[in-house]
Design a protein around this motif. Structure first.
Motif, mmCIF file in Angstrom:
data_model
loop_
_atom_site.group_PDB
_atom_site.id
_atom_site.type_symbol
_atom_site.label_atom_id
_atom_site.label_comp_id
_atom_site.label_asym_id
_atom_site.label_seq_id
_atom_site.Cartn_x
_atom_site.Cartn_y
_atom_site.Cartn_z
ATOM 1 N N SER A 353 53.417 54.872 39.322
ATOM 2 C CA SER A 353 53.636 55.442 37.986
ATOM 3 C C SER A 353 53.979 56.913 38.131
ATOM 4 O O SER A 353 53.196 57.684 38.687
ATOM 5 N N GLN A 354 55.144 57.314 37.638
ATOM 6 C CA GLN A 354 55.553 58.718 37.716
ATOM 7 C C GLN A 354 54.507 59.616 37.063
ATOM 8 O O GLN A 354 54.063 60.600 37.645
ATOM 9 N N SER A 355 54.107 59.286 35.854
ATOM 10 C CA SER A 355 53.183 60.133 35.093
ATOM 11 C C SER A 355 51.733 59.909 35.477
ATOM 12 O O SER A 355 50.885 60.776 35.255
ATOM 13 N N GLY A 356 51.430 58.725 36.011
ATOM 14 C CA GLY A 356 50.043 58.383 36.289
ATOM 15 C C GLY A 356 49.252 58.018 35.050
ATOM 16 O O GLY A 356 48.029 57.897 35.091
ATOM 17 N N GLU A 357 49.959 57.845 33.942
ATOM 18 C CA GLU A 357 49.289 57.534 32.675
ATOM 19 C C GLU A 357 49.834 56.272 32.013
ATOM 20 O O GLU A 357 49.448 55.953 30.892
ATOM 21 N N THR A 358 50.719 55.539 32.670
ATOM 22 C CA THR A 358 51.334 54.351 32.079
ATOM 23 C C THR A 358 50.252 53.304 31.783
ATOM 24 O O THR A 358 49.580 52.819 32.691
ATOM 25 N N VAL A 359 50.096 52.942 30.522
ATOM 26 C CA VAL A 359 48.949 52.133 30.111
ATOM 27 C C VAL A 359 48.968 50.751 30.750
ATOM 28 O O VAL A 359 47.923 50.228 31.166
ATOM 29 N N ASP A 360 50.136 50.112 30.853
ATOM 30 C CA ASP A 360 50.200 48.787 31.458
ATOM 31 C C ASP A 360 49.809 48.833 32.933
ATOM 32 O O ASP A 360 49.115 47.940 33.443
ATOM 33 N N THR A 361 50.250 49.863 33.619
ATOM 34 C CA THR A 361 49.928 50.014 35.036
ATOM 35 C C THR A 361 48.442 50.300 35.216
ATOM 36 O O THR A 361 47.803 49.779 36.143
ATOM 37 N N LEU A 362 47.874 51.094 34.339
ATOM 38 C CA LEU A 362 46.432 51.368 34.390
ATOM 39 C C LEU A 362 45.616 50.095 34.187
ATOM 40 O O LEU A 362 44.606 49.869 34.872
ATOM 41 N N SER A 363 46.055 49.256 33.266
ATOM 42 C CA SER A 363 45.346 48.001 33.020
ATOM 43 C C SER A 363 45.373 47.109 34.255
ATOM 44 O O SER A 363 44.368 46.485 34.613
ATOM 45 N N ALA A 364 46.522 47.055 34.925
ATOM 46 C CA ALA A 364 46.632 46.263 36.150
ATOM 47 C C ALA A 364 45.718 46.831 37.232
ATOM 48 O O ALA A 364 45.047 46.088 37.967
ATOM 49 N N LEU A 365 45.698 48.151 37.352
ATOM 50 C CA LEU A 365 44.839 48.814 38.332
ATOM 51 C C LEU A 365 43.371 48.441 38.106
ATOM 52 O O LEU A 365 42.639 48.098 39.044
ATOM 53 N N ARG A 366 42.945 48.509 36.843
ATOM 54 C CA ARG A 366 41.535 48.240 36.533
ATOM 55 C C ARG A 366 41.164 46.786 36.793
ATOM 56 O O ARG A 366 40.045 46.491 37.232
ATOM 57 N N LEU A 367 42.098 45.882 36.537
ATOM 58 C CA LEU A 367 41.843 44.479 36.824
ATOM 59 C C LEU A 367 41.684 44.263 38.324
ATOM 60 O O LEU A 367 40.778 43.543 38.773
ATOM 61 N N ALA A 368 42.555 44.878 39.104
ATOM 62 C CA ALA A 368 42.468 44.739 40.561
ATOM 63 C C ALA A 368 41.153 45.301 41.095
ATOM 64 O O ALA A 368 40.512 44.703 41.970
ATOM 65 N N LYS A 369 40.737 46.439 40.577
ATOM 66 C CA LYS A 369 39.479 47.043 41.026
ATOM 67 C C LYS A 369 38.291 46.164 40.654
ATOM 68 O O LYS A 369 37.337 46.023 41.421
ATOM 69 N N LYS A 370 38.371 45.566 39.476
ATOM 70 C CA LYS A 370 37.300 44.667 39.032
ATOM 71 C C LYS A 370 37.158 43.483 39.982
ATOM 72 O O LYS A 370 36.054 42.977 40.209
ATOM 73 N N GLU A 371 38.295 43.046 40.554
ATOM 74 C CA GLU A 371 38.288 41.924 41.491
ATOM 75 C C GLU A 371 37.956 42.357 42.916
ATOM 76 O O GLU A 371 37.987 41.552 43.843
#
Length: 614
Positions: A353-371
């Motif tokens: 993510s260029q900005s580091g704030e892209t909401v869809d990318t953040l959601s994917a990140l959090r799902l991966a961390k949860k797993e």
């Protein structure tokens, strides 16, 4: 990037510096600060956030000074914070500096200084410089010689402004690979990263060249080389208006940022390539994260991103599978969390993510961390949410990107991913030491090859002037080139509003060829010699149906003669790395089509730079 300013004169230095920094906020807006000589002491005021927060901080102070330096920051080392804001000072507060650039050997220098008892207050590479100057200054109390000796110890890029309380009549500045302009006034003189900060006061300037030093006094400026030898040069007169000056003389930020790609790639790559004593590239170093044994045992890499960053991920898929022999899945982040993805705890998860704030990318990140997956983020913004929440982060050092359509952000993302693939290949034993050295050496040539392409951009401009009214544009390619085709089509539709699509070239005959007629333009990207015959056949297919054909290729064998209307040659490059080159003509084509159609490429309709909503 960052913006630095300096002033010596009879006016209120604080106000001069603040106003100048306002003209440079496009260079960085993570934090801001000033250091001024008030009486016999250096007064420093700085804080995290936009310049307005610094203004609020000093609003009720009466600061009397006629000399000082200032800075607006785009973070590269250390997240945005009060402590990491510039200016930085030595331990007793007698020397203060501002810096734009990257000090590549700062870690070794910092360790050496700490062993000598120096206490650091920040996580920046810049603070190393001021402590080095302080150390040298204590030898003979000559600030000019202290700066020169320090410059010879620094590796990397920098524009510096130096203030010393024992020398209340001057500011010393120096430049290596980062821009610096000296403004010449009457009874006052200035320094700035860019011309816009100076135009309110003067239009007569010295553009400092590589490895030049300037010493500013109230009534004159002296110029030197890095050996301390005096230089004589003629000042330049600036004719730009303010808007043109902010864009460096370019008509739009998009074309400015396209032309900044050689430097952005160099800045992103150079600190991460390890060399032996003979200057041979041997390995990749990621200071920001631990590229460790997990790469040896993983069976899969999962990459998620949106838009342009997603296309960088597709390039990475080809690179990882070719160089490191790892299976790679690339997902659109907006779809990822809704499809109940199958994840394994040994997967390596990469978000871009260029900005580091892209909401869809953040959601994917959090799902991966949860797993329970290890997450690596690739972003351009230090301290962004993505960088904070990921396990490891690799920063693209592209600097602020103002135009909505990404150009230099994309190439630096691809570059980081290629470096990561090379490192993974070495760790997994799929690349020999010689393979690694050869790839890294060729990567080091990429900035120069991009410059070669940019020198020929008038060819693309002319072609765009004849094709901007096409009803439909198709980009085709195979392997790495099919990934470039996706980004090329997106760039064109983003800024010119022309209908454009991308296909793997072999898919044309499975449906899309029905759309081909004399109202179509087909742009073929062809960088892999073993596939020239195949994609040449595709060109013949579409050309025989009336389409206009442009091919972007490094070919010098004449493989496409008679099969295309226009050939745009790029420098030769291995197919593994060529995505960094093939995208440049496509970016230029999108930009010039937008101009021909009368649209502002910096502000395409309905689009935003960072998408923070679903």
């Amino acid at each position: 990037m960052c913006g630095i300013v300096g002033y010596v004169g009879n006016k209120n230095a604080t106000q001069v510096l603040i106003n100048a920094l306002k003209k440079l906020e496009y260079r960085g807006y993570d934090s801001a600060g000033i250091a001024v000589l008030e009486g016999e002491d250096i007064l420093v005021r700085k804080c995290k956030g936009a310049l307005k927060f610094l203004e609020e901080k000093i609003a009720n102070e009466t600061i009397k000074s006629s000399m000082g330096i200032g800075h607006t920051r785009w973070a590269t080392h250390g997240e945005p914070s009060d402590e990491n804001s510039h200016p930085h000072t030595n331990m007793d507060g007698t020397i203060s500096i501002v810096h734009n650039g990257i000090i590549e050997n700062y870690a070794a220098l910092k360790a050496d200084l700490q062993n000598q008892g120096v206490v650091f207050k920040s996580q920046t590479d810049t603070e190393v410089i001021v402590h080095l100057i302080d150390k040298e200054y204590k030898q003979d109390k000559d600030i000019f010689q202290a700066v020169i000796r320090t410059l010879h110890k620094l590796e990397g890029s920098y524009a510096l402004g130096v203030l010393c309380k024992d020398y209340p009549d001057r500011i010393i500045c120096a430049r290596k690979e980062s821009p610096l302009v000296v403004g010449l006034g009457k009874g006052e003189n200035f320094i700035a990263s860019d011309v816009p900060a100076l135009l309110e006061h003067t239009r007569d300037v010295y553009y400092l060249d590589e490895k030049e030093i300037a010493v500013l006094y109230i009534d004159h400026v002296s110029l030197f080389d890095f050996e301390g030898n005096k230089i004589v040069k003629q000042p330049s007169h600036v004719e730009w208006d303010m808007d043109a000056a902010e864009k460096g003389g370019y008509p739009h930020f998009m074309i400015k940022e396209i032309n900044e790609q050689p430097k952005a790639c160099k800045d992103t790559m150079r600190p991460r390539i390890i060399k032996d004593g003979n200057g041979k590239a041997t390995d990749v170093y990621f200071e920001e994260n631990s590229i460790d044994v997990s790469w040896k045992k993983t069976k899969r890499v999962v990459i998620t991103a949106c838009g342009t960053a997603y296309h960088a991920g597709i390039v990475a898929k080809y690179a990882f599978e070719k160089l490191a022999r790892i299976k790679v899945d690339v997902d659109v982040a907006s779809e990822f969390r809704y499809r109940d993805p199958i994840l394994d705890k040994d997967d390596i998860f990469i978000v871009i993510s260029q900005s580091g704030e892209t909401v869809d990318t953040l959601s994917a990140l959090r799902l991966a961390k949860k797993e329970g997956l290890k997450v690596i983020a690739i972003t351009n913004c230090v301290g962004s949410t993505v960088s904070r929440e990921a396990d490891d982060v690799i920063y693209t050092l592209a600097g602020p990107e103002i135009a909505v359509a990404s150009t230099k952000a994309y190439t630096t993302q691809v570059l980081c991913l290629l470096l990561l693939a090379i490192k993974a290949g070495k760790l997994r034993g799929t690349l020999s030491e010689e393979d690694v050295s050869k790839l890294l050496s060729e990567l080091e040539e990429i900035p120069g090859k991009i410059e070669e392409i940019l020198k020929e951009q008038e060819v693309i401009q002319k072609f765009a002037s004849m094709q901007f009214n096409k009803e439909k544009v198709f980009f085709i390619g195979r392997q790495f080139d099919s990934a470039t085709a996706l980004e090329s089509a997106l760039k064109l539709k983003e800024v010119s509003y022309m209908h454009s699509e991308a296909f793997a070239a072999g898919e044309l005959k499975h449906g899309p060829i029905a759309l081909i007629d004399d109202k179509a333009l087909v742009v073929a990207i062809a960088s892999e010699p073993k596939l020239y015959e195949k994609i040449g056949s595709n060109m013949v297919e579409v050309k025989s149906r009336g389409a206009t054909v442009l091919v972007i290729t490094p070919d010098n064998s004449g493989a496409f003669d008679g099969k295309t209307d226009e050939i745009f040659k790029i420098p030769e490059c291995s197919s593994t790395l060529v995505s960094l080159l093939t995208i440049i003509p496509a970016q230029l084509f999108a930009y010039y089509c937008a101009i021909q159609r009368g649209f502002d490429p910096d502000k395409p309709r309905n689009l935003a730079k960072s998408v923070t909503v679903e």
